[in-house]
Scaffold this motif. Structure first.
Motif, mmCIF file in Angstrom:
data_model
loop_
_atom_site.group_PDB
_atom_site.id
_atom_site.type_symbol
_atom_site.label_atom_id
_atom_site.label_comp_id
_atom_site.label_asym_id
_atom_site.label_seq_id
_atom_site.Cartn_x
_atom_site.Cartn_y
_atom_site.Cartn_z
ATOM 1 N N PHE A 274 0.861 -1.182 0.000
ATOM 2 C CA PHE A 274 0.000 0.000 0.000
ATOM 3 C C PHE A 274 0.900 1.235 0.000
ATOM 4 N N VAL A 275 0.714 2.124 -0.975
ATOM 5 C CA VAL A 275 1.612 3.279 -1.135
ATOM 6 C C VAL A 275 0.793 4.561 -1.259
ATOM 7 N N VAL A 276 1.180 5.567 -0.486
ATOM 8 C CA VAL A 276 0.555 6.893 -0.580
ATOM 9 C C VAL A 276 1.642 7.912 -0.889
ATOM 10 N N ASP A 277 1.498 8.590 -2.022
ATOM 11 C CA ASP A 277 2.457 9.633 -2.427
ATOM 12 C C ASP A 277 1.779 10.990 -2.234
ATOM 13 N N LEU A 278 2.134 11.672 -1.160
ATOM 14 C CA LEU A 278 1.536 12.971 -0.845
ATOM 15 C C LEU A 278 2.348 14.138 -1.399
ATOM 16 N N ALA A 279 3.411 13.836 -2.122
ATOM 17 C CA ALA A 279 4.320 14.895 -2.581
ATOM 18 C C ALA A 279 3.872 15.498 -3.914
ATOM 19 N N VAL A 280 4.155 16.776 -4.059
ATOM 20 C CA VAL A 280 3.988 17.486 -5.334
ATOM 21 C C VAL A 280 5.227 18.361 -5.513
ATOM 22 N N PRO A 281 6.109 18.028 -6.492
ATOM 23 C CA PRO A 281 6.041 16.950 -7.489
ATOM 24 C C PRO A 281 6.092 15.562 -6.828
ATOM 25 N N ARG A 282 5.791 14.533 -7.640
ATOM 26 C CA ARG A 282 5.701 13.170 -7.143
ATOM 27 C C ARG A 282 7.022 12.676 -6.546
ATOM 28 N N ASP A 283 6.904 11.871 -5.493
ATOM 29 C CA ASP A 283 8.054 11.156 -4.947
ATOM 30 C C ASP A 283 8.200 9.779 -5.582
ATOM 31 N N ILE A 284 7.110 9.246 -6.113
ATOM 32 C CA ILE A 284 7.085 7.871 -6.625
ATOM 33 C C ILE A 284 6.705 7.890 -8.097
#
Length: 421
Positions: A274-284
């Protein structure tokens, strides 16, 4: 004085486009310098940049929206025409209304969320430190903070609100039967990760780890949560150990790639991640989402979850909008008073000049008396009496000169000016 705001947010632009216009706090000073010098008249300026929005606020004698749009397009390396379709432009009262709504959490993906207020305050401090914040924008933002405080204390706008962090925990609960049996990795140690980690920690997962560029900050968060800390460089070799990954860093490039996740899945024998990428720009890397055993969510993917409870807050929204209306009217009245056409600013300048002249004249008299050796207390008493007489002379003259019909009105005006507590 004209005020305008130009921006793009989660309603007008996709995640990857927003990522091109993300400004970290340490980039604000050079960005603001470039923004102001790109305009014919260097306007007051501030930049609000979060995972959901990038907004440029400006104030100047003349509106220069085309220059603002051109600068922003160059900053994100996007053609002006392409960017124009994803931006909104607001002027004067509408710009003020928007700023007040943003500060109050009414324009957020999570209705009523409080984090945006802190982000706005950080943006204002950055603009002030860069020397880009003038009287007009300072008033706009200080009034935004006051309105937001009133909205928080007078309405239930934050009630039933589901944060991004809470939404991530809810989604993880849909995938795993028991969150106490999972191992969770948090990448980064900023505010968003700290909030998410706190929510996950409340569910008592089997293990928590913090991966951060600087170990010291990661260690502080890890020690508070009872977890371990690891270096970012160790991620590729340890990804397979974790069932859930939550990432939010300030990196301008993805830090978890497709290949690293594929290798992790192989070591896990394709047990789900389960992966959550909350970053902008993307971390993943976005390609990770196509893998069969990976459940990847971005900030935009969480939108439907955080919408829950909106209907319960509509009455609070109406109350908040009324508070904002009053704030906008007050701000625009302040703007109008400062307009040269109103005559108020020139009058204030004349009053200040007159007061300075009186003060200088009394100081000259006082210095002469001191030079003659007169008592200091007597000289100070004379100085204060001289200033008081000069200040009150005009009022006394008006009262004496007023005819009987106007005397009461004149007396009331003088009382309002000089008898305030």
């Amino acid at each position: 004085m004209a005020v305008w705001a130009l921006g793009l947010n989660h309603n007008t632009a996709p995640l990857d486009l927003r990522g091109r216009f993300a400004f970290a706090l340490d980039q604000m000073a050079p960005a603001l310098h470039g923004l102001r010098t790109s305009h014919q008249r260097h306007p007051e300026a501030a930049i609000l940049s979060t995972c959901n929005r990038t907004e440029v606020y400006c104030a100047s004698d003349n509106v220069q929206i085309d220059h603002t749009l051109g600068w922003l397009a160059r900053a994100g390396d996007v053609p002006v025409d392409a960017l124009h379709h994803h931006t909104y432009v607001l002027r004067d009262d509408q710009a003020a209304r928007h700023a007040f709504r943003v500060a109050s959490g009414l324009d957020s993906m999570v209705l009523g969320e409080a984090q945006i207020l802190g982000q706005m305050k950080s943006a204002v401090r950055a603009a002030e430190d860069a020397g880009a914040l003038g009287t007009t924008l300072n008033q706009l933002f200080q009034r935004s903070f006051a309105v937001a405080k009133q909205v928080r204390t007078s309405t239930d706008i934050g009630a039933h609100s589901i944060s991004m962090a809470a939404a991530a925990v809810r989604l993880a609960g849909n995938l795993f039967e028991d969150l106490r049996e999972i191992r969770v990795l948090f990448v980064g140690a900023g505010e968003m990760v700290e909030l998410a980690a706190t929510h996950f920690a409340a569910r008592q997962p089997r293990a928590i780890a913090i991966a951060n560029r600087t170990l010291e900050r990661g260690e502080k968060l890890a020690s508070r949560l009872g977890g371990e800390v690891m270096r970012l460089a160790d991620l590729p070799e340890r990804l397979h150990e974790f069932d859930a990954i939550v990432s939010c860093t300030a990196s301008t490039l993805p830090i978890i790639g497709l290949g690293a996740v594929e290798r992790a899945l192989k070591k896990r024998r394709h047990r789900p991640i389960f992966v959550v990428d909350l970053a902008v720009p993307r971390d993943i890397e976005p390609e990770v989402k196509a893998l069969d055993d990976v459940y990847l969510y971005t900030v935009d993917d969480l939108a439907q979850v955080v919408q829950t409870g909106h209907a319960n807050r509509q009455a609070a929204v109406a109350q908040a909008e009324a508070i904002i209306d009053a704030g906008v009217q007050s701000f625009m009245h302040w703007i109008d008073q400062r307009s040269p056409a109103s005559g108020v600013v020139p009058l204030i300048q004349q009053l200040n000049a007159q007061a300075d002249a009186w003060r200088a004249a009394e100081l000259v008299k006082a210095r002469k008396r001191l030079a003659k050796g007169e008592d200091v207390d007597a000289v100070l008493d004379g100085l204060s009496r001289g200033l008081a007489q000069k200040m009150l002379h005009g009022a006394f003259a008006e009262l004496r000169a007023a005819d009987e019909a106007k005397r009461d009105d004149t007396a009331a005006r003088v009382a309002r000016l000089f008898l305030r507590s």
